[in-house]
Design an enzyme around this catalytic site. Structure first.
Site, PDB file in Angstrom:
ATOM      1  N   ASP A  13     111.061 -69.574-102.320  1.00 55.31           N
ATOM      2  CA  ASP A  13     110.837 -68.478-101.378  1.00 55.31           C
ATOM      3  C   ASP A  13     110.014 -67.339-101.977  1.00 55.31           C
ATOM      4  O   ASP A  13     110.178 -66.184-101.599  1.00 55.31           O
ATOM      5  CB  ASP A  13     112.171 -67.898-100.855  1.00 55.31           C
ATOM      6  CG  ASP A  13     113.079 -68.974-100.328  1.00 55.31           C
ATOM      7  OD1 ASP A  13     112.572 -69.867 -99.637  1.00 55.31           O
ATOM      8  OD2 ASP A  13     114.298 -68.940-100.609  1.00 55.31           O
ATOM      9  N   LYS A  16     104.853 -68.703-101.613  1.00 61.59           N
ATOM     10  CA  LYS A  16     103.784 -69.645-102.000  1.00 61.59           C
ATOM     11  C   LYS A  16     102.891 -69.994-100.815  1.00 61.59           C
ATOM     12  O   LYS A  16     101.712 -70.242-100.973  1.00 61.59           O
ATOM     13  CB  LYS A  16     104.392 -70.956-102.525  1.00 61.59           C
ATOM     14  CG  LYS A  16     105.097 -70.814-103.842  1.00 61.59           C
ATOM     15  CD  LYS A  16     105.656 -72.137-104.302  1.00 61.59           C
ATOM     16  CE  LYS A  16     106.796 -72.664-103.467  1.00 61.59           C
ATOM     17  NZ  LYS A  16     108.013 -71.881-103.493  1.00 61.59           N
ATOM     18  N   GLY A  40     110.167 -74.242 -96.675  1.00 63.63           N
ATOM     19  CA  GLY A  40     109.655 -73.657 -95.435  1.00 63.63           C
ATOM     20  C   GLY A  40     108.659 -72.570 -95.755  1.00 63.63           C
ATOM     21  O   GLY A  40     108.885 -71.756 -96.637  1.00 63.63           O
ATOM     22  N   HIS A  41     107.539 -72.607 -95.076  1.00 62.17           N
ATOM     23  CA  HIS A  41     106.514 -71.582 -95.262  1.00 62.17           C
ATOM     24  C   HIS A  41     106.324 -70.863 -93.940  1.00 62.17           C
ATOM     25  O   HIS A  41     106.240 -71.510 -92.910  1.00 62.17           O
ATOM     26  CB  HIS A  41     105.153 -72.197 -95.553  1.00 62.17           C
ATOM     27  CG  HIS A  41     105.061 -72.850 -96.887  1.00 62.17           C
ATOM     28  ND1 HIS A  41     105.791 -72.460 -97.961  1.00 62.17           N
ATOM     29  CD2 HIS A  41     104.275 -73.864 -97.311  1.00 62.17           C
ATOM     30  CE1 HIS A  41     105.462 -73.213 -98.998  1.00 62.17           C
ATOM     31  NE2 HIS A  41     104.553 -74.075 -98.629  1.00 62.17           N
ATOM     32  N   GLN A 223     109.907 -75.190-103.396  1.00 60.17           N
ATOM     33  CA  GLN A 223     111.027 -74.582-104.125  1.00 60.17           C
ATOM     34  C   GLN A 223     110.506 -73.791-105.337  1.00 60.17           C
ATOM     35  O   GLN A 223     109.398 -73.308-105.296  1.00 60.17           O
ATOM     36  CB  GLN A 223     112.064 -75.635-104.564  1.00 60.17           C
ATOM     37  CG  GLN A 223     112.890 -76.217-103.415  1.00 60.17           C
ATOM     38  CD  GLN A 223     112.211 -77.391-102.758  1.00 60.17           C
ATOM     39  OE1 GLN A 223     111.669 -78.260-103.409  1.00 60.17           O
ATOM     40  NE2 GLN A 223     112.229 -77.417-101.438  1.00 60.17           N
TER      41      GLN A 223
HETATM   42  P1  IMP Z   1     118.617 -79.132-101.378  1.00 57.27           P
HETATM   43  O1  IMP Z   1     117.224 -79.060-101.896  1.00 57.27           O
HETATM   44  O2  IMP Z   1     118.711 -79.063 -99.885  1.00 57.27           O
HETATM   45  O3  IMP Z   1     119.381 -80.301-101.945  1.00 57.27           O
HETATM   46  O4  IMP Z   1     119.402 -77.818-101.903  1.00 57.27           O
HETATM   47  C1  IMP Z   1     119.673 -77.616-103.285  1.00 57.27           C
HETATM   48  C2  IMP Z   1     119.506 -76.148-103.657  1.00 57.27           C
HETATM   49  O5  IMP Z   1     118.139 -75.791-103.568  1.00 57.27           O
HETATM   50  C3  IMP Z   1     120.257 -75.169-102.763  1.00 57.27           C
HETATM   51  O6  IMP Z   1     120.667 -74.070-103.542  1.00 57.27           O
HETATM   52  C4  IMP Z   1     119.194 -74.725-101.765  1.00 57.27           C
HETATM   53  O7  IMP Z   1     119.481 -73.456-101.210  1.00 57.27           O
HETATM   54  C5  IMP Z   1     117.995 -74.672-102.696  1.00 57.27           C
HETATM   55  N1  IMP Z   1     116.702 -74.847-101.990  1.00 57.27           N
HETATM   56  C6  IMP Z   1     116.173 -75.996-101.536  1.00 57.27           C
HETATM   57  N2  IMP Z   1     114.969 -75.767-100.995  1.00 57.27           N
HETATM   58  C7  IMP Z   1     114.726 -74.453-101.114  1.00 57.27           C
HETATM   59  C8  IMP Z   1     113.611 -73.621-100.768  1.00 57.27           C
HETATM   60  O8  IMP Z   1     112.575 -74.064-100.255  1.00 57.27           O
HETATM   61  N3  IMP Z   1     113.744 -72.306-101.065  1.00 57.27           N
HETATM   62  C9  IMP Z   1     114.847 -71.801-101.678  1.00 57.27           C
HETATM   63  N4  IMP Z   1     115.896 -72.538-102.028  1.00 57.27           N
HETATM   64  C10 IMP Z   1     115.836 -73.864-101.752  1.00 57.27           C
END
Ligand code: IMP
Length: 429
Positions: A13, A16, A40-41, A223
């Protein structure tokens, strides 16, 4: 460039999407290399706002080649939803190519993600519940279904059957879920295959052709590096590798194809989901950052945890990724804070001082940051386009960051809109 990788330098977040969108103007090809629709963007274009989870934001530039690489996990319903949404808004989508080797998120992955979190209870990771972890687990178990499988009914059915059977045990409480019907699932995924067939390609080859022709290729990570499966705050991480090195695996190029690596960091820190966050705040500063920075997740709508910028973690991210430049986003959000703090070291539970990001989970979980304090500024900076026009305190803040991590700053974000940026000499090509 020609090969430039963009990675999140924190917990995701970092903004990017906007930076990639700006750089996409100069690039010929934009390649997503890991993650899925957990990302998500939000991209603001004039009065229009676009929210994309899978498709690289470069798609908004006519004539660009956008690639979803083999390292990405794809929920085809989400992909088709995004394609339809873009088409409705008259965005040309012909340039999107999807790797035939990318893995597919299946309905049982989503159910497993929910069930896994429920089972963990208080120990939950706080995943986005999009099925990301179970999908990567199947990939490693050699039980994954790939995009290319959508084009062959017999293979698809056989692979779904083999992959789904072991899941029934794990999902016993929901085993009768109609979503787990082999016939219906095969039909549904075959339909998805027809819908995206024209986009399926040998994307590694497309990247090589572009690089060999000297064209600029942007490798877009999702991420952030502190959520990296190997190098992040395990187990509170995602199931892929957001580090720049993963661009090679997730796009199918070699290390020498990546000439530059930019890390994107906010001027402060945020995190969604559970896990250690040494500089997290619970006071009125957190309130300020959350409100002024509109810190709500694009994907899950969850409020983000907020805190001061952590330079110990940023320096770790710089080294881990071999960053050649840093873009700082949301500097404007700090306007109005009297004093600013940045973490420069940690103290462990027993009082030991850590100048480097600690590898041991229990140290990190109990680390308290030691701060360097800087003066804040009160004036809004959204209109500023040149470094010299920033308030002196804002310039000192940026200088302190660049000196500490020893990487040049390339770009500063001073507002959400596309043009609300300051390009610095290292960034302006
Ligand atoms: P998962 O990727 O859904 O398995 O989540 C694993 C961890 O990564 C959790 O803490 C989510 O909140 C975090 N996470 C996954 N994708 C994002 C992102 O795009 N931005 C911020 N945190 C993310």
């Amino acid at each position: 460039m020609p090969g430039l990788a963009i990675v999140g330098a924190q917990w995701g977040d970092e903004g990017k999407g906007k930076i990639t969108d700006l750089l996409a103007e100069r690039a010929e090809m934009i390649v997503r290399f890991q993650g899925g629709n957990n990302a998500g963007h939000t991209i603001v274009r004039g009065n229009e706002e676009f929210k994309l989870h899978l498709i690289p934001s470069g798609i908004l530039h006519a004539g660009k080649h956008c690639v979803i690489g083999n390292g990405v996990v794809i929920d085809p319903a989400v992909l088709i939803g995004e394609l339809d949404g873009l088409r409705r808004r008259n965005v040309a989508i012909g340039g999107l190519k999807v790797s035939a080797n990318a893995h597919l998120i299946m309905p049982y992955h989503v159910l497993l993600d929910h069930a896994g979190e429920a089972r963990l209870g208080k120990l939950e990771i706080g995943t986005t519940k999009r099925g990301i972890g179970p999908c990567y687990a199947d990939k490693a178990s050699r039980l994954g279904i790939r995009v290319q499988d959508l084009l062959d009914e017999k293979i698809l059915r056989t692979k779904i059957m083999a992959a789904m059977e072991p899941k029934r045990q794990l999902l016993r409480p929901v085993a009768k879920d109609p979503k787990l019907d082999l016939h219906a699932m095969t039909e549904e995924y075959l339909t998805y295959g027809h819908r995206i067939e024209s986009h399926i390609a040998d994307t590694a080859h497309l990247c090589w052709d572009a690089l060999d022709a000297g064209k600029q290729v942007l490798f877009e990570g999702a991420q952030g590096v502190l959520l990296d499966l190997d190098h992040g705050t395990y187990p509170f991480v995602t199931s892929s590798n957001p580090v720049a090195g993963a661009a090679c695996v997730g796009a199918g190029v070699g290390p020498r194809d990546i000439d530059e690596v930019w890390g994107i960091t906010k001027a402060y820190s945020t995190r969604v989901g559970a896990g250690p966050f040494p500089t997290e705040l619970f006071d009125e500063v957190a309130e300020h950052l959350g409100t002024v920075g509109a810190e709500v997740g694009t994907t899950t709508g969850r409020a983000r945890r907020c805190g001061w910028l952590d330079l110990v973690a940023l320096r770790y991210a710089v080294r881990l990724n071999g960053m050649t430049g840093i873009a700082i986003t949301k500097l404007d959000v700090l306007s109005g804070l009297d004093r600013l703090r940045v973490a420069v070291s940690y103290r462990g539970k027993e009082g030991a001082r850590f100048a480097e990001f600690p590898y041991h989970q229990s140290v990190l979980h109990h680390a308290t940051p030691e701060y360097h304090e800087l003066e804040g500024w009160s004036e809004p900076i959204g209109e500023v386009r040149n470094l010299e026009d920033l308030p002196a305190a804002a310039r000192s803040y940026l200088d302190f960051i660049a000196d500490f991590v020893r990487v040049p700053l390339t770009l500063i974000g001073v507002g959400p809109a596309r043009d609300e940026v300051i390009w610095l000499s290292g960034g302006a090509a």
